[in-house]
Design a protein around this motif. Structure first.
Motif, mmCIF file in Angstrom:
data_model
loop_
_atom_site.group_PDB
_atom_site.id
_atom_site.type_symbol
_atom_site.label_atom_id
_atom_site.label_comp_id
_atom_site.label_asym_id
_atom_site.label_seq_id
_atom_site.Cartn_x
_atom_site.Cartn_y
_atom_site.Cartn_z
ATOM 1 N N TYR A 65 -42.305 5.605 84.734
ATOM 2 C CA TYR A 65 -42.174 4.633 85.819
ATOM 3 C C TYR A 65 -41.453 3.380 85.329
ATOM 4 C CZ TYR A 65 -45.644 7.645 87.983
ATOM 5 O OH TYR A 65 -46.304 8.732 88.495
ATOM 6 N N GLY A 66 -40.638 2.805 86.200
ATOM 7 C CA GLY A 66 -39.839 1.644 85.857
ATOM 8 C C GLY A 66 -40.671 0.423 85.516
ATOM 9 N N GLY A 67 -40.097 -0.434 84.670
ATOM 10 C CA GLY A 67 -40.803 -1.645 84.281
ATOM 11 C C GLY A 67 -39.883 -2.614 83.563
ATOM 12 N N SER A 68 -40.496 -3.493 82.750
ATOM 13 C CA SER A 68 -39.738 -4.509 82.033
ATOM 14 C C SER A 68 -40.360 -4.729 80.660
ATOM 15 C CB SER A 68 -39.720 -5.816 82.832
ATOM 16 O OG SER A 68 -38.929 -6.798 82.202
ATOM 17 N N THR A 69 -40.691 -3.637 79.966
ATOM 18 C CA THR A 69 -41.346 -3.750 78.664
ATOM 19 C C THR A 69 -40.309 -3.904 77.551
ATOM 20 O OG1 THR A 69 -41.398 -1.337 78.490
ATOM 21 C CG2 THR A 69 -43.349 -2.414 79.387
ATOM 22 N N GLY A 70 -40.765 -4.409 76.401
ATOM 23 C CA GLY A 70 -39.865 -4.603 75.273
ATOM 24 C C GLY A 70 -38.971 -5.804 75.470
ATOM 25 N N ARG A 71 -37.752 -5.739 74.934
ATOM 26 C CA ARG A 71 -36.789 -6.833 75.035
ATOM 27 C C ARG A 71 -36.081 -6.724 76.383
ATOM 28 N NH1 ARG A 71 -33.520 -9.365 70.431
ATOM 29 N NH2 ARG A 71 -31.960 -10.624 71.484
ATOM 30 N N SER A 72 -36.688 -7.284 77.398
ATOM 31 C CA SER A 72 -36.176 -7.145 78.762
ATOM 32 C C SER A 72 -36.398 -8.441 79.524
ATOM 33 C CB SER A 72 -36.900 -5.993 79.471
ATOM 34 O OG SER A 72 -36.562 -5.946 80.837
ATOM 35 N N SER A 73 -35.393 -8.822 80.319
ATOM 36 C CA SER A 73 -35.482 -10.063 81.083
ATOM 37 C C SER A 73 -35.983 -9.835 82.500
ATOM 38 C CB SER A 73 -34.104 -10.739 81.139
ATOM 39 O OG SER A 73 -33.159 -9.867 81.721
ATOM 40 N N GLY A 74 -36.180 -8.592 82.884
ATOM 41 C CA GLY A 74 -36.640 -8.268 84.225
ATOM 42 C C GLY A 74 -36.649 -6.765 84.411
ATOM 43 N N PRO A 75 -37.289 -6.270 85.486
ATOM 44 C CA PRO A 75 -37.396 -4.825 85.692
ATOM 45 C C PRO A 75 -36.031 -4.153 85.788
ATOM 46 C CG PRO A 75 -38.872 -6.018 87.166
ATOM 47 C CD PRO A 75 -37.962 -7.038 86.557
ATOM 48 N N HIS A 76 -35.791 -3.167 84.941
ATOM 49 C CA HIS A 76 -34.577 -2.352 85.006
ATOM 50 C C HIS A 76 -34.752 -1.149 84.087
ATOM 51 C CE1 HIS A 76 -33.694 -4.649 81.290
ATOM 52 N NE2 HIS A 76 -32.879 -3.636 80.961
ATOM 53 N N LEU A 77 -33.905 -0.156 84.279
ATOM 54 C CA LEU A 77 -33.881 1.005 83.391
ATOM 55 C C LEU A 77 -32.702 0.874 82.444
ATOM 56 C CD1 LEU A 77 -34.723 3.888 82.503
ATOM 57 C CD2 LEU A 77 -33.118 4.752 84.240
ATOM 58 N N HIS A 78 -32.984 0.892 81.154
ATOM 59 C CA HIS A 78 -31.915 0.971 80.155
ATOM 60 C C HIS A 78 -31.681 2.459 79.906
ATOM 61 C CE1 HIS A 78 -29.503 -0.022 76.599
ATOM 62 N NE2 HIS A 78 -30.106 1.009 76.027
ATOM 63 N N TYR A 79 -30.499 2.947 80.263
ATOM 64 C CA TYR A 79 -30.204 4.382 80.211
ATOM 65 C C TYR A 79 -29.089 4.656 79.214
ATOM 66 C CZ TYR A 79 -28.898 9.062 81.841
ATOM 67 O OH TYR A 79 -28.607 10.397 81.918
ATOM 68 N N GLU A 80 -29.358 5.534 78.253
ATOM 69 C CA GLU A 80 -28.359 5.891 77.250
ATOM 70 C C GLU A 80 -28.080 7.391 77.282
ATOM 71 O OE1 GLU A 80 -29.276 4.634 73.295
ATOM 72 O OE2 GLU A 80 -29.595 2.527 73.860
ATOM 73 N N VAL A 81 -26.844 7.740 76.937
ATOM 74 C CA VAL A 81 -26.439 9.127 76.723
ATOM 75 C C VAL A 81 -25.932 9.214 75.291
ATOM 76 C CG1 VAL A 81 -24.888 10.995 77.396
ATOM 77 C CG2 VAL A 81 -25.801 9.443 79.140
ATOM 78 N N ARG A 82 -26.449 10.158 74.516
ATOM 79 C CA ARG A 82 -26.076 10.267 73.107
ATOM 80 C C ARG A 82 -25.695 11.703 72.743
ATOM 81 N NH1 ARG A 82 -28.495 6.299 69.179
ATOM 82 N NH2 ARG A 82 -28.952 4.442 70.400
ATOM 83 N N TYR A 83 -24.783 11.807 71.775
ATOM 84 C CA TYR A 83 -24.430 13.099 71.195
ATOM 85 C C TYR A 83 -24.681 13.019 69.696
ATOM 86 C CZ TYR A 83 -21.776 17.082 69.486
ATOM 87 O OH TYR A 83 -21.414 18.240 68.850
ATOM 88 N N GLN A 84 -25.655 13.789 69.220
ATOM 89 C CA GLN A 84 -26.076 13.764 67.823
ATOM 90 C C GLN A 84 -26.267 12.331 67.324
ATOM 91 O OE1 GLN A 84 -24.140 16.410 65.075
ATOM 92 N NE2 GLN A 84 -23.838 17.986 66.616
ATOM 93 N N GLY A 85 -26.940 11.536 68.127
ATOM 94 C CA GLY A 85 -27.275 10.170 67.755
ATOM 95 C C GLY A 85 -26.235 9.137 68.101
ATOM 96 N N ASN A 86 -25.048 9.550 68.525
ATOM 97 C CA ASN A 86 -23.952 8.625 68.816
ATOM 98 C C ASN A 86 -23.931 8.262 70.298
ATOM 99 O OD1 ASN A 86 -21.914 8.738 66.216
ATOM 100 N ND2 ASN A 86 -23.039 10.643 66.486
ATOM 101 N N PRO A 87 -24.138 6.992 70.636
ATOM 102 C CA PRO A 87 -24.139 6.590 72.050
ATOM 103 C C PRO A 87 -22.760 6.755 72.698
ATOM 104 C CG PRO A 87 -25.215 4.935 70.679
ATOM 105 C CD PRO A 87 -24.508 5.861 69.750
ATOM 106 N N ILE A 88 -22.778 7.240 73.928
ATOM 107 C CA ILE A 88 -21.573 7.384 74.742
ATOM 108 C C ILE A 88 -21.747 6.509 75.979
ATOM 109 C CG2 ILE A 88 -20.217 9.012 76.148
ATOM 110 C CD1 ILE A 88 -21.230 11.233 74.276
ATOM 111 N N ASP A 89 -20.699 5.835 76.385
ATOM 112 C CA ASP A 89 -20.762 5.016 77.597
ATOM 113 C C ASP A 89 -21.120 5.923 78.774
ATOM 114 O OD1 ASP A 89 -20.422 3.389 79.790
ATOM 115 O OD2 ASP A 89 -18.461 2.614 79.178
ATOM 116 N N PRO A 90 -22.297 5.745 79.392
ATOM 117 C CA PRO A 90 -22.693 6.618 80.503
ATOM 118 C C PRO A 90 -21.686 6.636 81.650
ATOM 119 C CG PRO A 90 -24.580 5.363 79.734
ATOM 120 C CD PRO A 90 -23.359 4.780 79.045
ATOM 121 N N GLU A 91 -20.923 5.543 81.802
ATOM 122 C CA GLU A 91 -19.962 5.486 82.901
ATOM 123 C C GLU A 91 -18.734 6.366 82.652
ATOM 124 O OE1 GLU A 91 -19.564 1.571 85.003
ATOM 125 O OE2 GLU A 91 -20.784 0.882 83.294
#
Length: 348
Positions: free
Chosen positions: A238-264
């Motif tokens: 469920y969505g929230g604002s835990t950790g290093r966050s300034s407000g409720p949002h989802l931080h979403y990452e896509v990775r290939y073998q540990g390497n982040p790819i721009d989700p866009e």
């Protein structure tokens, strides 16, 4: 094992088995007739030539800051042969074999080597800039019932992949309300469910059949556990604002073998869909590492925002992902202080 051709033959076989071998022994053999074969997991010697340890950002201990950069090699010991340890947070290299039952026979459909680690975000230590070939990823396959879904019902972006406030942002931030349902983007197995107070907060990492991993951060509650198989669209938290966050949002990452790819590069968020059925991964996707690493080496850097008309502390906080409390502390001010146009405010 006898080959049973008809129900009557089967009954006679069973009666003979019970009469000739005794009750206890017969029961064991009967049980074996119906034993379901599980997928194989065989341990192998680690290939230590690609395993390298983390480099931390100075003054930061969060998983978000430890997950990308590459330093001297570190060997792993030979893995244990006890498969019960797979979900205990220890790192293993295992040989995986996926099989399906076809006409009473188990057919191997996929075999691969993989690192399974329920604690470390990037145990792979593969520098994407060193990729020699193009990797073709099939994002979804309807013929094989491998579908996809968006992580949220609505996907308005509040922050993009790239440099932000003097540090690198390795994902896309999507607006939500606390308590909103977050679902798995593709079919796969949950690898991590963890708390990261200095970064992602409550977060989950899912390893997918298509070769990618996705990360879901800042959740108020993460409910899927390591080892859980999840289908695309299945609730994982469920969505929230835990950790290093300034407000409720989802931080979403896509990775290939540990390497982040721009989700866009993969998603058309405004249209709420993937850009295509497949995606190609090349070393060119990771050239941003040069900028990201140069910005993080040599210690912490001060960064400033020049105040413009209409700026507010809460707005600056959201833009750079820095809590209002931290902004006031850095600038020796209170939350009610007046922001003067043309002046600069320190954000890091």
């Amino acid at each position: 094992m006898y080959k049973i051709k008809a129900p009557v033959t089967f009954l006679l076989f069973m009666l003979c088995l019970l009469g000739c071998t005794g009750g206890a022994a017969a029961q064991g053999k009967v049980k074996d007739l119906f034993k379901v074969k599980t997928p194989k997991i065989q341990y192998v010697r680690p290939d230590t030539t690609i395993l390298i340890k983390y480099e931390d950002f100075p003054d930061e201990g969060s998983d978000a800051d430890e997950s990308v950069f590459f330093n001297p090699k570190k060997e792993l010991s030979i893995v244990s042969e006890d498969t019960s340890e797979l979900d205990l947070g220890e790192q293993h290299i295992v040989e995986m074999s996926e099989e399906v039952l076809v006409d009473s026979s188990w057919i191997k459909i996929a075999g691969y080597y993989a690192i399974w680690d329920t604690q470390n975000l990037n145990p792979y230590k593969m520098d994407g800039r060193q990729l020699q070939d193009t990797v073709d990823i099939k994002l979804y396959d309807l013929a094989s019932n491998r579908t996809y879904d968006m992580p949220l019902e609505k996907t308005p972006i509040t922050s993009h992949f790239g440099s932000r406030g003097g540090r690198w942002h390795y994902g896309t931030d999507i607006d939500l309300n606390t308590g909103d349902s977050i679902v798995a983007a593709f079919d796969g197995v949950v690898r991590i469910n963890k708390w990261d107070g200095g970064g992602y907060g409550n977060y989950i990492v899912v390893r997918h059949y298509n070769g990618l991993e996705t990360l879901y951060g800042h959740m108020s509650k993460a409910i899927a556990e390591p080892g859980n198989f999840v289908k695309a669209g299945e609730l994982i938290g469920y969505g929230g604002s835990t950790g290093r966050s300034s407000g409720p949002h989802l931080h979403y990452e896509v990775r290939y073998q540990g390497n982040p790819i721009d989700p866009e590069n993969i998603y058309d968020f405004p249209q709420y869909l993937l850009k295509g059925e497949s995606f190609q991964i090349t070393s060119a996707l990771f050239t941003y590492y040069n900028k990201a690493k140069s910005g993080s080496s040599g210690g912490r850097r001060a960064a400033y925002h020049k105040i413009r008309k209409g700026d507010t502390l809460s707005g600056i906080s959201k833009k750079y992902g820095v809590p209002v409390k931290q902004l006031t502390k850095l600038n020796g001010m209170s939350s009610r202080s007046t922001l003067r146009i043309g002046k600069s405010i320190r954000i890091r």
